[in-house]
Design a protein around this motif. Sequence first.
Motif, mmCIF file in Angstrom:
data_model
loop_
_atom_site.group_PDB
_atom_site.id
_atom_site.type_symbol
_atom_site.label_atom_id
_atom_site.label_comp_id
_atom_site.label_asym_id
_atom_site.label_seq_id
_atom_site.Cartn_x
_atom_site.Cartn_y
_atom_site.Cartn_z
ATOM 1 N N ALA A 166 5.254 67.750 -12.680
ATOM 2 C CA ALA A 166 4.151 68.595 -13.152
ATOM 3 C C ALA A 166 4.084 68.676 -14.669
ATOM 4 O O ALA A 166 3.043 69.046 -15.226
ATOM 5 N N ASP A 167 5.180 68.328 -15.345
ATOM 6 C CA ASP A 167 5.220 68.419 -16.808
ATOM 7 C C ASP A 167 4.822 67.119 -17.494
ATOM 8 O O ASP A 167 4.673 67.091 -18.718
ATOM 9 N N ILE A 168 4.672 66.046 -16.748
ATOM 10 C CA ILE A 168 4.398 64.730 -17.330
ATOM 11 C C ILE A 168 2.896 64.545 -17.555
ATOM 12 O O ILE A 168 2.095 64.748 -16.641
ATOM 13 N N LYS A 169 2.541 64.162 -18.773
ATOM 14 C CA LYS A 169 1.145 63.911 -19.114
ATOM 15 C C LYS A 169 0.853 62.425 -19.308
ATOM 16 O O LYS A 169 -0.296 61.993 -19.233
ATOM 17 N N GLY A 170 1.879 61.643 -19.612
ATOM 18 C CA GLY A 170 1.691 60.219 -19.862
ATOM 19 C C GLY A 170 1.635 59.400 -18.583
ATOM 20 O O GLY A 170 1.764 59.924 -17.471
ATOM 21 N N ARG A 171 1.450 58.096 -18.745
ATOM 22 C CA ARG A 171 1.390 57.177 -17.617
ATOM 23 C C ARG A 171 2.780 56.646 -17.303
ATOM 24 O O ARG A 171 3.564 56.383 -18.224
ATOM 25 N N LEU A 172 3.072 56.461 -16.031
ATOM 26 C CA LEU A 172 4.385 55.983 -15.607
ATOM 27 C C LEU A 172 4.277 54.664 -14.856
ATOM 28 O O LEU A 172 3.308 54.412 -14.134
ATOM 29 N N TYR A 173 5.306 53.836 -15.038
ATOM 30 C CA TYR A 173 5.463 52.635 -14.232
ATOM 31 C C TYR A 173 6.904 52.615 -13.733
ATOM 32 O O TYR A 173 7.845 52.723 -14.529
ATOM 33 N N ILE A 174 7.069 52.462 -12.425
ATOM 34 C CA ILE A 174 8.399 52.433 -11.820
ATOM 35 C C ILE A 174 8.569 51.103 -11.107
ATOM 36 O O ILE A 174 7.892 50.821 -10.098
ATOM 37 N N GLY A 175 9.451 50.247 -11.640
ATOM 38 C CA GLY A 175 9.749 48.959 -11.024
ATOM 39 C C GLY A 175 11.023 49.082 -10.189
ATOM 40 O O GLY A 175 12.088 49.407 -10.721
ATOM 41 N N VAL A 176 10.904 48.840 -8.906
ATOM 42 C CA VAL A 176 11.986 49.122 -7.956
ATOM 43 C C VAL A 176 12.602 47.829 -7.437
ATOM 44 O O VAL A 176 11.884 46.906 -7.037
ATOM 45 N N ALA A 177 13.928 47.760 -7.438
ATOM 46 C CA ALA A 177 14.614 46.625 -6.830
ATOM 47 C C ALA A 177 14.361 46.631 -5.329
ATOM 48 O O ALA A 177 14.292 47.687 -4.694
ATOM 49 N N GLY A 178 14.216 45.439 -4.752
ATOM 50 C CA GLY A 178 13.939 45.342 -3.327
ATOM 51 C C GLY A 178 14.966 46.064 -2.482
ATOM 52 O O GLY A 178 14.625 46.770 -1.529
ATOM 53 N N VAL A 179 16.223 45.908 -2.812
ATOM 54 C CA VAL A 179 17.304 46.612 -2.126
ATOM 55 C C VAL A 179 18.162 47.277 -3.188
ATOM 56 O O VAL A 179 18.752 46.595 -4.022
ATOM 57 N N ASP A 180 18.212 48.604 -3.172
ATOM 58 C CA ASP A 180 18.932 49.325 -4.219
ATOM 59 C C ASP A 180 19.448 50.630 -3.647
ATOM 60 O O ASP A 180 18.674 51.567 -3.401
ATOM 61 N N ASN A 181 20.742 50.701 -3.439
ATOM 62 C CA ASN A 181 21.329 51.903 -2.857
ATOM 63 C C ASN A 181 21.191 53.124 -3.763
ATOM 64 O O ASN A 181 21.270 54.256 -3.291
ATOM 65 N N SER A 182 20.974 52.901 -5.058
ATOM 66 C CA SER A 182 20.826 54.036 -5.967
ATOM 67 C C SER A 182 19.404 54.603 -5.950
ATOM 68 O O SER A 182 19.150 55.668 -6.516
ATOM 69 N N PHE A 183 18.482 53.885 -5.306
ATOM 70 C CA PHE A 183 17.110 54.377 -5.168
ATOM 71 C C PHE A 183 16.554 53.869 -3.838
ATOM 72 O O PHE A 183 15.739 52.956 -3.789
ATOM 73 N N PRO A 184 17.004 54.473 -2.742
ATOM 74 C CA PRO A 184 16.601 54.028 -1.410
ATOM 75 C C PRO A 184 15.143 54.382 -1.104
ATOM 76 O O PRO A 184 14.517 55.149 -1.843
ATOM 77 N N PRO A 185 14.585 53.831 -0.035
ATOM 78 C CA PRO A 185 13.175 54.067 0.303
ATOM 79 C C PRO A 185 12.791 55.536 0.396
ATOM 80 O O PRO A 185 11.671 55.907 0.012
ATOM 81 N N GLU A 186 13.689 56.370 0.909
ATOM 82 C CA GLU A 186 13.330 57.787 1.032
ATOM 83 C C GLU A 186 13.140 58.450 -0.331
ATOM 84 O O GLU A 186 12.306 59.338 -0.494
ATOM 85 N N GLN A 187 13.899 57.984 -1.334
ATOM 86 C CA GLN A 187 13.692 58.514 -2.684
ATOM 87 C C GLN A 187 12.383 58.007 -3.268
ATOM 88 O O GLN A 187 11.674 58.741 -3.962
ATOM 89 N N SER A 188 12.046 56.764 -2.998
ATOM 90 C CA SER A 188 10.794 56.209 -3.489
ATOM 91 C C SER A 188 9.610 57.003 -2.936
ATOM 92 O O SER A 188 8.662 57.334 -3.663
ATOM 93 N N ALA A 189 9.661 57.330 -1.652
ATOM 94 C CA ALA A 189 8.594 58.115 -1.031
ATOM 95 C C ALA A 189 8.532 59.514 -1.626
ATOM 96 O O ALA A 189 7.442 60.057 -1.875
#
Length: 243
Positions: A166-189
């Motif tokens: 809610a505090d972010i005003k700028g544009r974001l881009y998030i590039g996700v590794a296909g398989v990454d235990n540090s950012f699993p699908p549930e976190q992406s969602a």
Amino acid sequence: MKQEIEINAADGVAKAAIFRPDNGAAAERGIIFYMDAMGPRQALYAMAQRLADSGYIVLLPDLFYRFGTYGPFNGTSFGDPASRETIMGMVRGTSQEMTKRDSAAFLDALKAAGAIGPVGTVGYCMGGARALTAAAAYSDRVAAAATFHGGNLASDAEDSPHRLAADIKGRLYIGVAGVDNSFPPEQSARLAEALRIGGVDHAIENYVGMAHGWTVPDHGVYDETGAERHWKRLLNLFQETLA
């Protein structure tokens, strides 16, 4: 062109490097480059220089300055148990709140180096979450933020970046590794939901087949094709938001 500097950060003096275009072209827009967990080194310097050569003043600070001299480490160091233990100790000992406070000094260092107007942030691995946190904490100054193979961007932790949407005003881009235990699908969602609810202009892109660390040349999982795709996305983001 690389220039080594020192920054009076929140808890001491942080070493950092400023990069400007090698061709001597004038640059006015600034970018903070948040390192991965292995710290500043030649591979990251080369990446920062490539970003600078696209027309920016780039600041690459040492987020682990509180630990004094360490390493040197590189993209393969995590495979060594002793090195991994040291690295993870520094990661755990450098909280998001610490880097958020440091980022005020980083922004001032960019301004002192000649950067004017809005800035961008980009982070890799542990730096990804910090790039997003800076976009939220300094939303009046950060026009765009990108993260590549960033970990724990939408975890259960109190300092998880998704809580700051809610505090972010700028544009974001998030590039996700296909398989990454540090950012699993549930976190992406979870991150996608938080950004949508927060009204944040963003894109989350899954790099199928890429592993955590694919963008950094000294990682064993470096992928040239995937890295070039990441460069295209990153430079386009900053061109559209900082020009």
